[in-house]
Scaffold this motif. Structure first.
Motif, mmCIF file in Angstrom:
data_model
loop_
_atom_site.group_PDB
_atom_site.id
_atom_site.type_symbol
_atom_site.label_atom_id
_atom_site.label_comp_id
_atom_site.label_asym_id
_atom_site.label_seq_id
_atom_site.Cartn_x
_atom_site.Cartn_y
_atom_site.Cartn_z
ATOM 1 N N PRO A 2 -0.667 -25.677 4.801
ATOM 2 C CA PRO A 2 0.767 -25.859 5.048
ATOM 3 C C PRO A 2 1.205 -25.169 6.337
ATOM 4 N N ALA A 3 2.169 -25.788 7.007
ATOM 5 C CA ALA A 3 2.814 -25.137 8.137
ATOM 6 C C ALA A 3 3.888 -24.189 7.603
ATOM 7 N N LEU A 4 4.101 -23.108 8.329
ATOM 8 C CA LEU A 4 5.060 -22.105 7.874
ATOM 9 C C LEU A 4 5.748 -21.465 9.077
ATOM 10 N N GLN A 5 7.062 -21.254 8.945
ATOM 11 C CA GLN A 5 7.844 -20.474 9.896
ATOM 12 C C GLN A 5 8.696 -19.493 9.091
ATOM 13 N N VAL A 6 8.990 -18.348 9.683
ATOM 14 C CA VAL A 6 9.826 -17.369 8.995
ATOM 15 C C VAL A 6 10.899 -16.883 9.961
ATOM 16 N N TYR A 7 12.133 -16.864 9.477
ATOM 17 C CA TYR A 7 13.275 -16.486 10.298
ATOM 18 C C TYR A 7 14.194 -15.551 9.499
ATOM 19 N N ALA A 8 15.067 -14.877 10.237
ATOM 20 C CA ALA A 8 16.049 -13.999 9.610
ATOM 21 C C ALA A 8 17.406 -14.227 10.256
ATOM 22 N N LYS A 9 18.460 -13.929 9.519
ATOM 23 C CA LYS A 9 19.802 -14.000 10.088
ATOM 24 C C LYS A 9 20.704 -12.995 9.396
ATOM 25 N N GLU A 10 21.762 -12.612 10.123
ATOM 26 C CA GLU A 10 22.783 -11.754 9.540
ATOM 27 C C GLU A 10 23.675 -12.591 8.626
ATOM 28 N N LEU A 11 24.091 -11.995 7.525
ATOM 29 C CA LEU A 11 25.021 -12.647 6.623
ATOM 30 C C LEU A 11 26.442 -12.191 6.937
ATOM 31 N N GLY A 12 27.415 -12.937 6.467
ATOM 32 C CA GLY A 12 28.806 -12.584 6.720
ATOM 33 C C GLY A 12 29.371 -13.348 7.892
ATOM 34 N N GLY A 13 30.554 -12.907 8.323
ATOM 35 C CA GLY A 13 31.232 -13.615 9.400
ATOM 36 C C GLY A 13 31.661 -14.996 8.933
ATOM 37 N N ASP A 14 31.518 -15.972 9.821
ATOM 38 C CA ASP A 14 31.911 -17.338 9.468
ATOM 39 C C ASP A 14 30.790 -18.116 8.806
ATOM 40 N N GLY A 15 29.651 -17.442 8.546
ATOM 41 C CA GLY A 15 28.538 -18.104 7.877
ATOM 42 C C GLY A 15 27.663 -18.915 8.795
ATOM 43 N N ASN A 16 27.960 -18.923 10.101
ATOM 44 C CA ASN A 16 27.201 -19.738 11.048
ATOM 45 C C ASN A 16 26.288 -18.902 11.941
ATOM 46 N N ASN A 17 25.895 -17.728 11.475
ATOM 47 C CA ASN A 17 24.980 -16.902 12.271
ATOM 48 C C ASN A 17 23.638 -17.612 12.425
ATOM 49 N N PRO A 18 23.018 -17.535 13.592
ATOM 50 C CA PRO A 18 21.777 -18.287 13.834
ATOM 51 C C PRO A 18 20.564 -17.646 13.163
ATOM 52 N N TRP A 19 19.588 -18.456 12.838
ATOM 53 C CA TRP A 19 18.286 -17.964 12.398
ATOM 54 C C TRP A 19 17.518 -17.477 13.624
ATOM 55 N N GLU A 20 16.867 -16.319 13.476
ATOM 56 C CA GLU A 20 16.140 -15.738 14.593
ATOM 57 C C GLU A 20 14.770 -15.254 14.130
#
Length: 208
Positions: A2-20
């Protein structure tokens, strides 16, 4: 496999924080880490969790501590049983500055008077930004309002003080003023002013 990627993002705000692919955050920031794959699979994290996402927030009482954190994850295809490569993601958590303490150091906390509000526990290497927009250790104000200061450290992390309130003064312009000459005893009538509890009359600077 399987292919796999892992990302993180901040929660809160307007909910549109980017995955990084990694985060540098201040302590207290809520975070989600998620694995993304092209298969329907089971996710195995170095924390022992087997969910697609890891969530660190106040509700779960598991906010990330100050320091460097690394999380590893692999996904297993539930159809074929094959595992992906293991991927890692890093989260760096910076400390918040100490909460600033402010107090009224001169004045009577009433408007139309000179009031000085100052930080009483200053530390070096941080910036103090007041609710008025002023930057520095103290402010002077004669206006009624609620005043506080925010400390900002070199990582951009912030901490806010409690507030100091300057109250609105009585509307003294409604009280008669000037010099009035009388030949006999006379009366001075003072008008009703809302929220005024009492009057004090002075003669030549002394209480009459």
């Amino acid at each position: 496999k399987p292919a796999l990627q892992v990302y993180a993002k901040e929660l809160g705000g307007d909910g549109n924080n980017p995955w990084e692919r990694g985060l540098s955050i201040c302590y207290g920031t809520e975070v989600e880490i998620r694995g993304f794959s092209d298969v329907t699979g089971a996710y195995y994290w170095s924390t022992g969790a087997i969910t697609q996402s890891l969530i660190f927030n106040d509700e779960n009482n598991n906010l990330l501590d100050v320091g460097d954190h690394e999380f590893d994850v692999a996904v297993q295809d539930i159809v074929t049983g094959c595992f992906s490569d293991t991927l890692s993601i890093q989260i760096e958590v910076f400390p918040q500055p100490d909460q600033p303490v402010i107090s009224l150091v001169s004045g009577n906390a009433c408007s139309y008077n000179d009031n000085e509000i100052s930080v009483t526990n200053p530390v070096s290497g941080v910036e103090y930004e007041w609710s008025t927009g002023h930057v520095g250790l103290n402010i002077f104000t004669s206006s009624a309002g609620t005043y506080y200061v925010t400390t900002i450290n070199s990582n951009g992390c912030t901490s806010r003080s409690e507030a100091v309130v300057v109250d609105e003064s009585a509307l003294v312009d409604k009280i008669p003023f000037g010099c009035i000459e009388v030949c006999e005893l006379d009366s001075i009538c003072l008008p009703f002013i809302e929220n005024v509890a009492s009057y004090t009359i002075y003669e030549n600077g002394d209480v009459y």
